[in-house]
Every structure is written in structure tokens, then in C-alpha cells.
Design a protein around this motif. Structure first.
Motif, PDB file in Angstrom:
ATOM      1  N   ALA A  94       0.828  -1.209   0.000  1.00 35.69           N
ATOM      2  CA  ALA A  94       0.000   0.000   0.000  1.00 35.69           C
ATOM      3  C   ALA A  94       0.861   1.257   0.000  1.00 35.69           C
ATOM      4  N   THR A  95       1.937   1.237   0.779  1.00 37.77           N
ATOM      5  CA  THR A  95       2.853   2.378   0.817  1.00 37.77           C
ATOM      6  C   THR A  95       3.464   2.628  -0.557  1.00 37.77           C
ATOM      7  N   ILE A  96       3.918   1.562  -1.187  1.00 34.28           N
ATOM      8  CA  ILE A  96       4.558   1.696  -2.499  1.00 34.28           C
ATOM      9  C   ILE A  96       3.578   2.210  -3.541  1.00 34.28           C
ATOM     10  N   VAL A  97       2.330   1.755  -3.495  1.00 32.07           N
ATOM     11  CA  VAL A  97       1.323   2.226  -4.452  1.00 32.07           C
ATOM     12  C   VAL A  97       1.128   3.732  -4.327  1.00 32.07           C
ATOM     13  N   VAL A  98       1.036   4.228  -3.092  1.00 34.20           N
ATOM     14  CA  VAL A  98       0.859   5.674  -2.887  1.00 34.20           C
ATOM     15  C   VAL A  98       2.054   6.444  -3.438  1.00 34.20           C
ATOM     16  N   LEU A  99       3.256   5.968  -3.155  1.00 32.11           N
ATOM     17  CA  LEU A  99       4.455   6.665  -3.620  1.00 32.11           C
ATOM     18  C   LEU A  99       4.622   6.558  -5.132  1.00 32.11           C
ATOM     19  N   GLU A 100       4.150   5.473  -5.716  1.00 29.95           N
ATOM     20  CA  GLU A 100       4.183   5.354  -7.170  1.00 29.95           C
ATOM     21  C   GLU A 100       3.288   6.404  -7.825  1.00 29.95           C
ATOM     22  N   LYS A 101       2.133   6.643  -7.219  1.00 28.93           N
ATOM     23  CA  LYS A 101       1.231   7.671  -7.739  1.00 28.93           C
ATOM     24  C   LYS A 101       1.866   9.053  -7.620  1.00 28.93           C
ATOM     25  N   GLU A 102       2.568   9.264  -6.504  1.00 23.63           N
ATOM     26  CA  GLU A 102       3.247  10.538  -6.300  1.00 23.63           C
ATOM     27  C   GLU A 102       4.367  10.706  -7.332  1.00 23.63           C
ATOM     28  N   SER A 103       5.114   9.632  -7.568  1.00 24.77           N
ATOM     29  CA  SER A 103       6.218   9.679  -8.524  1.00 24.77           C
ATOM     30  C   SER A 103       5.714   9.961  -9.934  1.00 24.77           C
ATOM     31  N   ALA A 104       4.551   9.412 -10.274  1.00 28.05           N
ATOM     32  CA  ALA A 104       4.003   9.570 -11.627  1.00 28.05           C
ATOM     33  C   ALA A 104       3.704  11.028 -11.960  1.00 28.05           C
ATOM     34  N   ARG A 105       3.557  11.861 -10.939  1.00 28.41           N
ATOM     35  CA  ARG A 105       3.255  13.280 -11.167  1.00 28.41           C
ATOM     36  C   ARG A 105       4.516  14.119 -11.340  1.00 28.41           C
ATOM     37  N   LEU A 106       5.665  13.502 -11.084  1.00 29.17           N
ATOM     38  CA  LEU A 106       6.929  14.235 -11.166  1.00 29.17           C
ATOM     39  C   LEU A 106       7.518  14.159 -12.567  1.00 29.17           C
ATOM     40  N   GLN A 107       8.496  15.007 -12.811  1.00 26.88           N
ATOM     41  CA  GLN A 107       9.147  15.035 -14.117  1.00 26.88           C
ATOM     42  C   GLN A 107      10.656  15.221 -13.938  1.00 26.88           C
ATOM     43  N   GLY A 108      11.391  14.880 -14.987  1.00 27.12           N
ATOM     44  CA  GLY A 108      12.826  15.135 -15.012  1.00 27.12           C
ATOM     45  C   GLY A 108      13.590  14.458 -13.896  1.00 27.12           C
ATOM     46  N   GLU A 109      14.525  15.222 -13.294  1.00 23.14           N
ATOM     47  CA  GLU A 109      15.372  14.693 -12.246  1.00 23.14           C
ATOM     48  C   GLU A 109      14.570  14.226 -11.044  1.00 23.14           C
ATOM     49  N   ALA A 110      13.521  14.983 -10.706  1.00 24.01           N
ATOM     50  CA  ALA A 110      12.698  14.613  -9.552  1.00 24.01           C
ATOM     51  C   ALA A 110      12.082  13.235  -9.755  1.00 24.01           C
ATOM     52  N   ARG A 111      11.597  12.953 -10.953  1.00 29.27           N
ATOM     53  CA  ARG A 111      11.002  11.652 -11.258  1.00 29.27           C
ATOM     54  C   ARG A 111      12.062  10.546 -11.180  1.00 29.27           C
ATOM     55  N   LYS A 112      13.227  10.820 -11.729  1.00 30.61           N
ATOM     56  CA  LYS A 112      14.296   9.825 -11.707  1.00 30.61           C
ATOM     57  C   LYS A 112      14.700   9.492 -10.278  1.00 30.61           C
ATOM     58  N   ASN A 113      14.849  10.529  -9.453  1.00 30.67           N
ATOM     59  CA  ASN A 113      15.229  10.323  -8.066  1.00 30.67           C
ATOM     60  C   ASN A 113      14.173   9.503  -7.314  1.00 30.67           C
TER      61      ASN A 113
END
Length: 241
Positions: A60-79
Motif C-alpha cells: 500500500a505504501t509503495i502504491v501511494v508513492l508510485e502515484k506521487e512519482s508519476a506526477r513528477l518530471q525530469g530529475e525529480a522523477r528519476k530520483n
């Protein structure tokens, strides 16, 4: 650049400590007693079942963070993706340990079960620590943090409700005078679940102090539930001997 270094440092930290928890959790064979299953098979088995239930919280934790990551771009997304990989690896290591424990708990000695539980608890704590380091490094907002706790609690509640239903089923076999006290304790246990949810819902302060307090409150709720469940179950089993 600083954010990138922080995230990469987090990923390296997670990978380096991923196998700090012993991979073979049944290696402690120093216990000379009978297999744990012969002493109290139900409680030993329940302990490792709860460890497997924790996997739903990690997912469940990973799913939430995956959704958060999907909204990021560039270096932030890679990190974010690098940190998520570290969390997935830690989750997978925990799954392997939990499955081994579940498959062998019936024949392990008390010492082996205790070693397995300790190893699983360490793995769980390590995942939580890695998650929190990521939240700090990425400066994840309060909304996402609360969503993580809510997702974890939702997953945990399923296991708790199943445990409560199990206690009710066992209590139904007791005499009426014995059941009254047990039923009251089970009702109080059920109320603990509702209170845990309410505490998370009250997280409105974005300060680190409020976040830490809410996390501790949830951790305390988990321990209280486990201790109370074990006490009630023992009372029921003693009454039916």
C-alpha cells in the motif's frame, strides 16, 4: 543537484542495508525445546501470519508513492523512481522471509520462531526507516504522508477484522457467563481499530513533530492490538481446556 544526491544516497543506503537482516531466518537452532507448534501452534502460527499481513501495508505504501512519482518530471522523477526501487527490493526481501516463516513455523523450535519474528520485525522497521528518509529527502507533502498512513491502516484493518472475527468464533463456544467478559473485551479491541483510524484522520499539522507523533500513535496501536488479541485468545483457550 543536491536533491539528486540525497535521493541517490537514499537508494544506496537502502541497498546496502537490504540484507542486513539475516536472509535465513531459521538458522538459529540453539533452542533445545520441542518445536513451537507443539507448545502453542496457534499463537506461533498467528505471529507469522501477521508478519505476512504486513506485506499488504508495504504494498500500500509503495502504491501511494508510485502515484506521487508519476506526477513528477525530469530529475525529480528519476530520483523518486530510484528510491522506489530500493523500497520494492526491501519489500521483496521481507516477503521472502515471511513466506519462509509461514512455511516452517509449525516445525520450528521456540528459538527459531523467536529468531524469525525478530528478523521480520527488523525488516519491517528497516522498510519504514527507508520510506521516511525518502519522504524527507523528497520533501513529500502532508497530503501524501497522510495517504500513506491511511493506506497502511486500511490494509492492516483487514487483518485486524479477521482476527476479531476469529476471536468471536472461539468465544461463541464458551459458557454464557464466560462469554460476557470476553465479548466486552473483544468490543474494546474493535474500538481500538476505530481509534487508530481517527488518530490518522486528525493529522492536520505539517510539522515534523506532528508527523512523528502520528506515526508513533499508529505503531502503538498496532502493538496494543497485538498484545490485547494475544491476551484475549489465551483467556479463551484457558477457559476451554
Amino acid at each position: 543537484m543536491k536533491a539528486r544526491k540525497s535521493a541517490i544516497g537514499l537508494a544506496i543506503f537502502a541497498q546496502a542495508t537490504l540484507f542486513a537482516v539475516p536472509a535465513a531466518i531459521a538458522q538459529d537452532t540453539t533452542g533445545q525445546g520441542q518445536p513451537a507448534a507443539q507448545n502453542d501452534p496457534s499463537l506461533a502460527r498467528r505471529a507469522v501470519e501477521w508478519s505476512r499481513d504486513r506485506l499488504a501495508e508495504l504494498d500500500a505504501t509503495i502504491v501511494v508513492l508510485e502515484k506521487e512519482s508519476a506526477r513528477l518530471q525530469g530529475e525529480a522523477r528519476k530520483n523518486a523512481d530510484e528510491a522506489l526501487k530500493a523500497l520494492r527490493d526491501r519489500r521483496d526481501a521481507y516477503r521472502a522471509q515471511a513466506e519462509e516463516a509461514a512455511a516452517n513455523a509449525r516445525t520450528w523450535t521456540d528459538a527459531q520462531v523467536a529468531a524469525a519474528r525478530k528478523s521480520l520485525d527488523d525488516g519491517w522497521a528497516a522498510f519504514q526507516a527507508t520510506r521516511d528518509r525518502y519522504l524527507e529527502a523528497a520533501k513529500v507533502d502532508l497530503t501524501t504522508r497522510r495517504a500513506i498512513l491511511e493506506a497502511e491502516l486500511e490494509a492492516r484493518q483487514k487483518a485486524w477484522r479477521n482476527s476479531i472475527d476469529e476471536l468471536r468464533g472461539k468465544a461463541s463456544k464458551l459458557a454464557a457467563d464466560q462469554r460476557a467478559t470476553i465479548d466486552a473485551r473483544i468490543a474494546a479491541l474493535n474500538a481500538q481499530v476505530d481509534e487508530a483510524k481517527a488518530r490518522i484522520a486528525r493529522l492536520e499539522d505539517a510539522s515534523a513533530e506532528a508527523w512523528d507523533k502520528t506515526k508513533k500513535s499508529y505503531a502503538d496501536a498496532q502493538k496494543l492490538f497485538s498484545d490485547t488479541y494475544t491476551s484475549i485468545r489465551k483467556t479463551i483457550e484457558d477457559a476451554t481446556k
